[in-house]
Design a protein around this motif. Structure first.
Motif, PDB file in Angstrom:
ATOM      1  N   LEU B  33       0.940  -1.454   0.000  1.00  0.00           N
ATOM      2  CA  LEU B  33      -0.050   0.088  -0.101  1.00  0.00           C
ATOM      3  C   LEU B  33       0.744   0.919  -0.011  1.00  0.00           C
ATOM      4  O   LEU B  33       1.849   1.258   0.870  1.00  0.00           O
ATOM      5  CB  LEU B  33      -0.833   0.064   1.261  1.00  0.00           C
ATOM      6  CG  LEU B  33      -1.543   1.034   1.698  1.00  0.00           C
ATOM      7  CD1 LEU B  33      -3.202   1.100   0.655  1.00  0.00           C
ATOM      8  CD2 LEU B  33      -1.854   1.111   3.044  1.00  0.00           C
ATOM      9  N   ARG B  34       0.550   2.261  -0.977  1.00  0.00           N
ATOM     10  CA  ARG B  34       1.450   3.291  -0.893  1.00  0.00           C
ATOM     11  C   ARG B  34       0.732   4.450  -0.148  1.00  0.00           C
ATOM     12  O   ARG B  34      -0.512   4.540  -0.034  1.00  0.00           O
ATOM     13  CB  ARG B  34       1.597   3.735  -2.232  1.00  0.00           C
ATOM     14  CG  ARG B  34       2.438   5.105  -2.392  1.00  0.00           C
ATOM     15  CD  ARG B  34       2.678   5.544  -4.039  1.00  0.00           C
ATOM     16  NE  ARG B  34       3.109   7.014  -3.868  1.00  0.00           N
ATOM     17  CZ  ARG B  34       3.980   7.295  -4.738  1.00  0.00           C
ATOM     18  NH1 ARG B  34       4.861   6.484  -5.060  1.00  0.00           N
ATOM     19  NH2 ARG B  34       4.354   8.317  -4.548  1.00  0.00           N
ATOM     20  N   GLY B  63       4.325  17.976   7.192  1.00  0.00           N
ATOM     21  CA  GLY B  63       5.588  17.582   6.250  1.00  0.00           C
ATOM     22  C   GLY B  63       4.843  16.671   5.212  1.00  0.00           C
ATOM     23  O   GLY B  63       3.727  16.763   5.167  1.00  0.00           O
ATOM     24  N   SER B  64       5.613  16.134   4.311  1.00  0.00           N
ATOM     25  CA  SER B  64       5.253  15.630   3.247  1.00  0.00           C
ATOM     26  C   SER B  64       6.193  14.610   2.511  1.00  0.00           C
ATOM     27  O   SER B  64       7.382  14.801   3.003  1.00  0.00           O
ATOM     28  CB  SER B  64       4.948  16.544   2.037  1.00  0.00           C
ATOM     29  OG  SER B  64       5.962  16.964   1.400  1.00  0.00           O
ATOM     30  N   GLY B  65       5.742  13.327   2.069  1.00  0.00           N
ATOM     31  CA  GLY B  65       6.262  12.353   1.906  1.00  0.00           C
ATOM     32  C   GLY B  65       5.802  11.298   1.527  1.00  0.00           C
ATOM     33  O   GLY B  65       4.580  11.060   1.431  1.00  0.00           O
ATOM     34  N   SER B  66       6.425  10.147   1.069  1.00  0.00           N
ATOM     35  CA  SER B  66       5.951   8.921   0.335  1.00  0.00           C
ATOM     36  C   SER B  66       6.434   7.877   0.785  1.00  0.00           C
ATOM     37  O   SER B  66       7.485   7.682   1.060  1.00  0.00           O
ATOM     38  CB  SER B  66       5.908   9.112  -1.211  1.00  0.00           C
ATOM     39  OG  SER B  66       5.388  10.256  -1.741  1.00  0.00           O
ATOM     40  N   PHE B  67       5.587   6.629   1.070  1.00  0.00           N
ATOM     41  CA  PHE B  67       6.110   5.546   1.727  1.00  0.00           C
ATOM     42  C   PHE B  67       5.399   4.435   1.149  1.00  0.00           C
ATOM     43  O   PHE B  67       4.402   4.445   0.764  1.00  0.00           O
ATOM     44  CB  PHE B  67       5.938   5.680   3.390  1.00  0.00           C
ATOM     45  CG  PHE B  67       6.267   6.818   4.036  1.00  0.00           C
ATOM     46  CD1 PHE B  67       7.627   7.051   4.479  1.00  0.00           C
ATOM     47  CD2 PHE B  67       5.577   7.991   4.149  1.00  0.00           C
ATOM     48  CE1 PHE B  67       7.943   8.352   4.868  1.00  0.00           C
ATOM     49  CE2 PHE B  67       5.667   9.213   4.688  1.00  0.00           C
ATOM     50  CZ  PHE B  67       7.175   9.211   5.070  1.00  0.00           C
ATOM     51  N   ALA B  68       5.719   2.999   1.765  1.00  0.00           N
ATOM     52  CA  ALA B  68       4.944   2.172   1.199  1.00  0.00           C
ATOM     53  C   ALA B  68       4.839   0.701   2.502  1.00  0.00           C
ATOM     54  O   ALA B  68       6.116   0.946   3.203  1.00  0.00           O
ATOM     55  CB  ALA B  68       5.380   1.271  -0.052  1.00  0.00           C
ATOM     56  N   VAL B  69       3.987   0.387   2.855  1.00  0.00           N
ATOM     57  CA  VAL B  69       3.902  -0.663   3.560  1.00  0.00           C
ATOM     58  C   VAL B  69       3.082  -1.994   3.266  1.00  0.00           C
ATOM     59  O   VAL B  69       2.263  -1.821   2.219  1.00  0.00           O
ATOM     60  CB  VAL B  69       3.301   0.064   4.984  1.00  0.00           C
ATOM     61  CG1 VAL B  69       1.823   0.369   4.612  1.00  0.00           C
ATOM     62  CG2 VAL B  69       3.180  -0.903   6.117  1.00  0.00           C
ATOM     63  N   THR B  70       3.166  -3.045   3.775  1.00  0.00           N
ATOM     64  CA  THR B  70       2.425  -4.317   3.599  1.00  0.00           C
ATOM     65  C   THR B  70       0.866  -4.021   4.163  1.00  0.00           C
ATOM     66  O   THR B  70       0.495  -3.890   5.139  1.00  0.00           O
ATOM     67  CB  THR B  70       3.002  -5.608   4.226  1.00  0.00           C
ATOM     68  OG1 THR B  70       4.475  -5.753   3.985  1.00  0.00           O
ATOM     69  CG2 THR B  70       2.042  -6.713   3.696  1.00  0.00           C
ATOM     70  N   THR B 103       0.930   1.149  21.162  1.00  0.00           N
ATOM     71  CA  THR B 103       1.948   1.563  20.080  1.00  0.00           C
ATOM     72  C   THR B 103       2.314   0.531  19.323  1.00  0.00           C
ATOM     73  O   THR B 103       2.634  -0.378  19.839  1.00  0.00           O
ATOM     74  CB  THR B 103       3.116   2.329  20.881  1.00  0.00           C
ATOM     75  OG1 THR B 103       2.654   3.190  21.796  1.00  0.00           O
ATOM     76  CG2 THR B 103       4.116   2.941  20.064  1.00  0.00           C
ATOM     77  N   THR B 104       2.733   0.997  18.178  1.00  0.00           N
ATOM     78  CA  THR B 104       3.322  -0.311  17.566  1.00  0.00           C
ATOM     79  C   THR B 104       4.302   0.237  16.328  1.00  0.00           C
ATOM     80  O   THR B 104       4.196   1.510  15.991  1.00  0.00           O
ATOM     81  CB  THR B 104       2.166  -1.250  16.757  1.00  0.00           C
ATOM     82  OG1 THR B 104       2.966  -2.431  16.076  1.00  0.00           O
ATOM     83  CG2 THR B 104       1.500  -0.469  15.369  1.00  0.00           C
ATOM     84  N   LYS B 105       5.336  -0.449  15.850  1.00  0.00           N
ATOM     85  CA  LYS B 105       6.398   0.063  15.080  1.00  0.00           C
ATOM     86  C   LYS B 105       6.202  -0.876  13.549  1.00  0.00           C
ATOM     87  O   LYS B 105       6.437  -2.050  14.174  1.00  0.00           O
ATOM     88  CB  LYS B 105       7.767   0.194  15.568  1.00  0.00           C
ATOM     89  CG  LYS B 105       7.927   1.517  16.390  1.00  0.00           C
ATOM     90  CD  LYS B 105       9.257   1.531  16.868  1.00  0.00           C
ATOM     91  CE  LYS B 105       9.446   2.892  17.639  1.00  0.00           C
ATOM     92  NZ  LYS B 105      10.655   2.842  18.437  1.00  0.00           N
ATOM     93  N   LEU B 106       5.957  -0.232  12.822  1.00  0.00           N
ATOM     94  CA  LEU B 106       5.783  -1.129  11.560  1.00  0.00           C
ATOM     95  C   LEU B 106       6.969  -0.765  10.562  1.00  0.00           C
ATOM     96  O   LEU B 106       7.379   0.450  10.228  1.00  0.00           O
ATOM     97  CB  LEU B 106       4.371  -0.662  10.770  1.00  0.00           C
ATOM     98  CG  LEU B 106       3.654  -1.779  10.076  1.00  0.00           C
ATOM     99  CD1 LEU B 106       3.543  -2.933  10.899  1.00  0.00           C
ATOM    100  CD2 LEU B 106       2.461  -1.200   9.726  1.00  0.00           C
ATOM    101  N   GLN B 107       7.509  -1.794   9.990  1.00  0.00           N
ATOM    102  CA  GLN B 107       8.631  -1.477   9.078  1.00  0.00           C
ATOM    103  C   GLN B 107       8.135  -0.857   7.603  1.00  0.00           C
ATOM    104  O   GLN B 107       7.177  -1.422   7.212  1.00  0.00           O
ATOM    105  CB  GLN B 107       9.241  -3.001   8.491  1.00  0.00           C
ATOM    106  CG  GLN B 107       9.773  -4.064   9.530  1.00  0.00           C
ATOM    107  CD  GLN B 107      10.842  -3.555  10.216  1.00  0.00           C
ATOM    108  OE1 GLN B 107      11.644  -2.717   9.877  1.00  0.00           O
ATOM    109  NE2 GLN B 107      11.248  -3.988  11.346  1.00  0.00           N
ATOM    110  N   LEU B 108       8.702  -0.100   7.244  1.00  0.00           N
ATOM    111  CA  LEU B 108       8.259   0.749   5.895  1.00  0.00           C
ATOM    112  C   LEU B 108       9.266   0.374   4.757  1.00  0.00           C
ATOM    113  O   LEU B 108      10.362  -0.318   4.856  1.00  0.00           O
ATOM    114  CB  LEU B 108       8.317   2.240   5.741  1.00  0.00           C
ATOM    115  CG  LEU B 108       7.474   2.957   7.085  1.00  0.00           C
ATOM    116  CD1 LEU B 108       7.759   4.378   7.154  1.00  0.00           C
ATOM    117  CD2 LEU B 108       6.030   2.469   6.633  1.00  0.00           C
ATOM    118  N   VAL B 109       8.753   0.259   3.701  1.00  0.00           N
ATOM    119  CA  VAL B 109       9.620   0.120   2.306  1.00  0.00           C
ATOM    120  C   VAL B 109       9.505   1.204   1.494  1.00  0.00           C
ATOM    121  O   VAL B 109       8.624   2.125   1.667  1.00  0.00           O
ATOM    122  CB  VAL B 109       8.616  -0.919   1.722  1.00  0.00           C
ATOM    123  CG1 VAL B 109       9.398  -1.555   0.223  1.00  0.00           C
ATOM    124  CG2 VAL B 109       8.477  -2.393   2.548  1.00  0.00           C
ATOM    125  N   ALA B 110      10.597   1.254   0.534  1.00  0.00           N
ATOM    126  CA  ALA B 110      10.623   2.427  -0.360  1.00  0.00           C
ATOM    127  C   ALA B 110       9.136   2.600  -1.135  1.00  0.00           C
ATOM    128  O   ALA B 110       8.822   1.737  -1.503  1.00  0.00           O
ATOM    129  CB  ALA B 110      11.953   2.305  -1.104  1.00  0.00           C
TER     130      ALA B 110
END
Lengths: 363, 363
Positions: B33-34, B63-70, B103-110
């Motif tokens: 998911l982007r 701020g602004s930015g783009s990320f991806a996650v499962t 609280t959870t921390k999720l790995q991000l992908v480019a």
């Protein structure tokens, strides 16, 4: 022969009987439902070899006779009937079912093709149906579903003069429900967990009559009779493994703990027993989990006894949540020590319930 | 980077996006998911190759930015969050999600690992969302599910200046829904029936913006943008097969007919097209079915036109029931003749809907 019966009572009884009668079987007789017409009664019966069931309905019946019909076809038709009443006209070979504008003719089979079932005429014991239902419902999650020694797939019933206890365990967790109420019977029996499910479906208000004979527990309640085949084998000596001492215990609402564990466990690794870690210190419970997607945590304030100690243990989150589900209000969780020594959950609102969960070995 | 968003709006948007993004794929980028953070907005997007979807949510974003996650991991976590608001703290490699005590921390992908999706900036056409939704919902049952020529698994949309029509057929039955409302576009397109399901999930009140370009129909509505890949191929010339003359027709409530056919069809042979027989004579419709377990029948009084004729036809009961489901009140069923000549169902309460069912050949 003509039988008039209310659609609702016929459909309700059929729903319970049809669940048990297999819709396909290598033994074709087993998929038959036996219908006995008696004075003012319609009696339906069937079996899956583990459970025999008989339902007796009040009906306006003229004549008497015995027939058999494919259970799931009869069930489908009855559920779909448009009217409030059902008229059944039976001959040797055919049953005509009429309701509203709808009429159907169903092929009959000789009653001798259906399994021969024998239910006891009298019962030596009895117990309140709601109590038995609560006891069985509270513990059956702890029975194993497959790939385990047979007795782990059963629920043990300890039937005593002044006490009744239901127990289930799969070796990793255990639950029991203890009633200070006797049944008039004196025996320990193991009922397959799947048969317990069928029994629970017929239990309602009032007394349940119980009888033990020839490897089966027979139950009679509210128009239903069931024979539950018992399991052979020795149930584990579970009381021996419940710890005596608990240096730390915490009290909190069951629902808060179950919800927090569910949320945190979303990050847990399914291939590593859905591990969640519990850390108790200074009146706070911290729950954490870590897996390939990341890490999560949640903290809950609790009432802690044994405040001079701290506890850090890992659990299969599913086992922890299962153990909490039968409890409605506050629970006490008692920790017996470090690593794989069992923890115990008590329902403070219902002291009859006790659950034990073995933590995961982490070293 | 920090984003604050309401849990409900995030969960609603994710539910729709997550349905489309595959949880497993041979192309791992497709299960991502982007996430785009923009001024006061959070934008989620994904694709399954047939449907691209983008959801835009109002959010308190810095701020602004783009990320991806499962996608399915993010979805599970958001659904379980305990609070009303969600705070997301994003770095290049990690997203920390906080809600209540959790609280959870999720790995991000480019973001570059996720599919590149392009949605049109402007749209040449539009139509009322409720009308489009009703048209597509009413006809999609008639599309084939598998084992058919590709175009039969699609819904044809005839987009005209002053009319819009949705049509589906699998060769044995057909349904269309005709709107006297244009879209500003002028084209016939075929949308895969499974993509129609996804479109229906986002349609609500208001206007839908439509755009056709490069083999796809793009839709924008209520914060959602979808690109629906179109099917190649020629849709059958369906109007040619709708009969012109009907010697007999009957009028009755759709629900009465559907319920009666369902009941009678319980006795029909599943291996023989679930055949039910309809017999119309002297203002009465008789429905019968026969199979290996027996025979059933039901009679309904109807308003008949063409009373000098009688009609006897056989149908696949499932097709007949499907054709009646979109109709709420009275329907007219028109019979074009004997044997495999099509019958037509009109919804008298909603003349936009027409269904055609081809009877079974019985000789």
């Amino acid at each position: 022969m003509r039988v008039l019966v209310s659609k609702k009572s016929l459909a309700d009884a059929l729903a319970r009987v049809e669940r048990i009668v297999p819709s396909r079987s290598s033994n074709p007789g087993l998929s038959l439902l036996r219908i006995d017409v008696q004075d003012d009664a319609l009696v339906l019966s069937g079996s899956n070899m583990d459970v025999d069931i008989r339902a007796r309905l009040t009906a306006d019946a003229r004549g008497s006779g015995s027939f058999a019909v494919t259970a799931h076809v009869f069930g489908q038709i009855v559920r779909a009937l448009p009217g409030e009443d059902v008229t059944m006209e039976l001959t040797e070979s055919e049953m005509q079912i009429s309701s509203g504008n709808y009429t159907t003719k169903l092929q009959l089979v000789a009653a001798s093709s259906a399994p021969v079932l024998v239910f006891p005429e009298s019962h030596a014991g009895s117990i309140d149906a709601r109590l038995l239902s609560r006891a069985l419902s509270a513990v059956k999650y702890a029975a194993a579903v497959a790939d385990f020694q047979a007795v782990f797939r059963g629920v043990k019933l300890e039937l005593g003069e002044t006490r009744t206890r239901a127990v289930a365990t799969d070796g990793f967790r255990l639950a029991y429900y203890h009633l200070e109420a006797g049944t008039g019977l004196e025996a320990d029996v193991i009922v397959p967990a799947r048969s317990v499910d069928e029994l629970l479906r017929v239990l309602d208000d009032g007394e349940v009559a119980l009888h033990l004979d020839a490897g089966q527990l027979s139950v009679e309640h509210g128009g239903y009779s069931l024979n539950l085949k018992l399991m052979d084998g020795t149930f584990p000596d579970y009381e021996r493994v419940i710890p005596a001492n608990y240096p730390v215990s915490i009290t909190l609402p069951a629902l808060s703990l179950a919800e927090a564990v569910s949320r945190v466990a979303l990050m847990a690794d399914k291939s590593a027993n859905n591990r969640v870690d519990l850390f108790v210190k200074d009146g706070q419970l911290q729950i954490t989990a870590e897996g390939s997607f990341g890490r999560s945590q949640e903290a809950i304030d609790v009432t802690q006894e044994g405040t001079d100690s701290e506890i850090q243990l890992a659990y299969n989150s599913k086992y922890l949540i299962d153990a909490l589900t039968p409890a409605a209000g506050d629970i006490r969780v008692r920790f017996s020590g470090i690593n794989a020594s069992p923890s115990v959950v008590n329902d403070l609102g219902d002291p009859a319930y006790l659950a034990m969960v073995v933590p995961l070995r982490t070293s």
